[in-house]
Scaffold this active site. Sequence first.
Site, PDB file in Angstrom:
ATOM      1  N   HIS A 159     -19.371  -4.153  36.794  1.00  0.00           N
ATOM      2  CA  HIS A 159     -19.780  -4.667  37.709  1.00  0.00           C
ATOM      3  C   HIS A 159     -18.923  -5.899  38.110  1.00  0.00           C
ATOM      4  O   HIS A 159     -18.365  -6.596  37.108  1.00  0.00           O
ATOM      5  CB  HIS A 159     -21.045  -5.123  37.810  1.00  0.00           C
TER       6      HIS A 159
ATOM      7  N   ASP B  99     -26.174   1.621  39.467  1.00  0.00           N
ATOM      8  CA  ASP B  99     -25.886   2.777  39.992  1.00  0.00           C
ATOM      9  C   ASP B  99     -26.039   3.975  39.097  1.00  0.00           C
ATOM     10  O   ASP B  99     -26.145   5.091  39.360  1.00  0.00           O
ATOM     11  CB  ASP B  99     -24.505   3.042  40.685  1.00  0.00           C
TER      12      ASP B  99
END
Length: 431
Positions: free
Chosen positions: A309, A366
């Site tokens: 991320h 996700d």
Amino acid sequence: MSAEPSEFATLKFRDKEVVLPVVTGTEGEKGLDITGLRKSTGLVALDPGFVNTASCYSQITYIDGEKGILRYRGIPIEELVQKVMFVDVAYLLVHGELPDEETRREFSSQLNTNSLIHEDMRHFFDHFPKGSHPMHILSTMINAMAAFYPNVDIKSMADNIDQSCARVISIVRTMAAFAYKKSIGEPVVYPRYDLSYCANFLNMMFDSPVKPYQIRPEIVRLLNILFIIHADHEQNCSTSAVRVIGSAQVNLYATISAGISALSGPLHGGANQAVIEMLRTIQEDGDINKFIRMAKDKNNPFRLMGFGHRVYKTYDPRAAIVRGECEKFFHQYKYSDPLLDVARKVEEIALTDPYFIERHLYPNVDFYTGILYRAIGIPENMFTVMFALARLPGWVAHWREMIGDSTKLVRPRQIYSGRGLRHISPPDAGD
């Protein structure tokens, strides 16, 4: 945030020197205020992708990527998913505080009252080509709302901003369900006054004249959690788009439409669908270690989707919540999904591999959300739409905060790298 800077940094460039104030946020994070940099030195800051640039002050969401912290208006995300519902979080983001019981009833009533689409807009759904992606339909329909619900520009909204915010949060949910129904050729289902926000959406999605939808509390609870963890995430791509477009004093609906368009990209809102596709490919092949090796090979285009991320350098706190909910839900209700088994094994291998540990490549939000959406019946082409519905309160909150700050029109600088001065050659005399 400190009112007056107490620290300063000195920048020397050639024969010029400029003193830049250091600003400090509520949680101690520091930033260098370069507002006067160009005026003092002729220099601009170059930061492609805004990797190290703060674009604004904001009181909405706090993230500490090194410690894995996410808070909305100061409240940890872990507390919100356990103690309140999505409607409460939507109110918190937009208004700054959690609602008391009376305020919650009033806000829920506003959402209910504003859940119907203008009847003339229903006909628009009939003219999209068959197979149109729901995100494209949603973005178009929201943009059209300004024609049916005028007076949503900044100047006209002073007296009815609460209603306009509630309308966009509620009506987009109805539009999303309508778009899905049209995509599968079924009649649309209207919202019901007696259902909660998430239960209403599920009913509009799945109810049918030949097969009435049975609303299950555990499914409603999961959808509330998924919506809460996606409700805001600071200055991400789509939120930044909302702030940039909104800075031109564009009406609220066009501004939100811009956010949806930004979210539709595979590197932003489409990532959880990409994770499902990757897990399915790994499952069909059967050799997980092969894909781990491919992900570590810099010459191989394969990427391990759902890992790493831009902000988090540790386990994404949202991913931890969703993983826990996956395990609990699948165990308690005897669900099974071979993709969850693959995901567990991929995570187990990656989290013990020095390659991923050294690069801070941990599961992000996700990695597990797509599996949970599959479990509650959401089709894969609606994953990004679900993200958009959840993110609406965050977008509205940032838009509202931005217009309250009298933000200037956003207009970044650039470093020109094209050809230098040149002139058009005169035509030949014989021409």
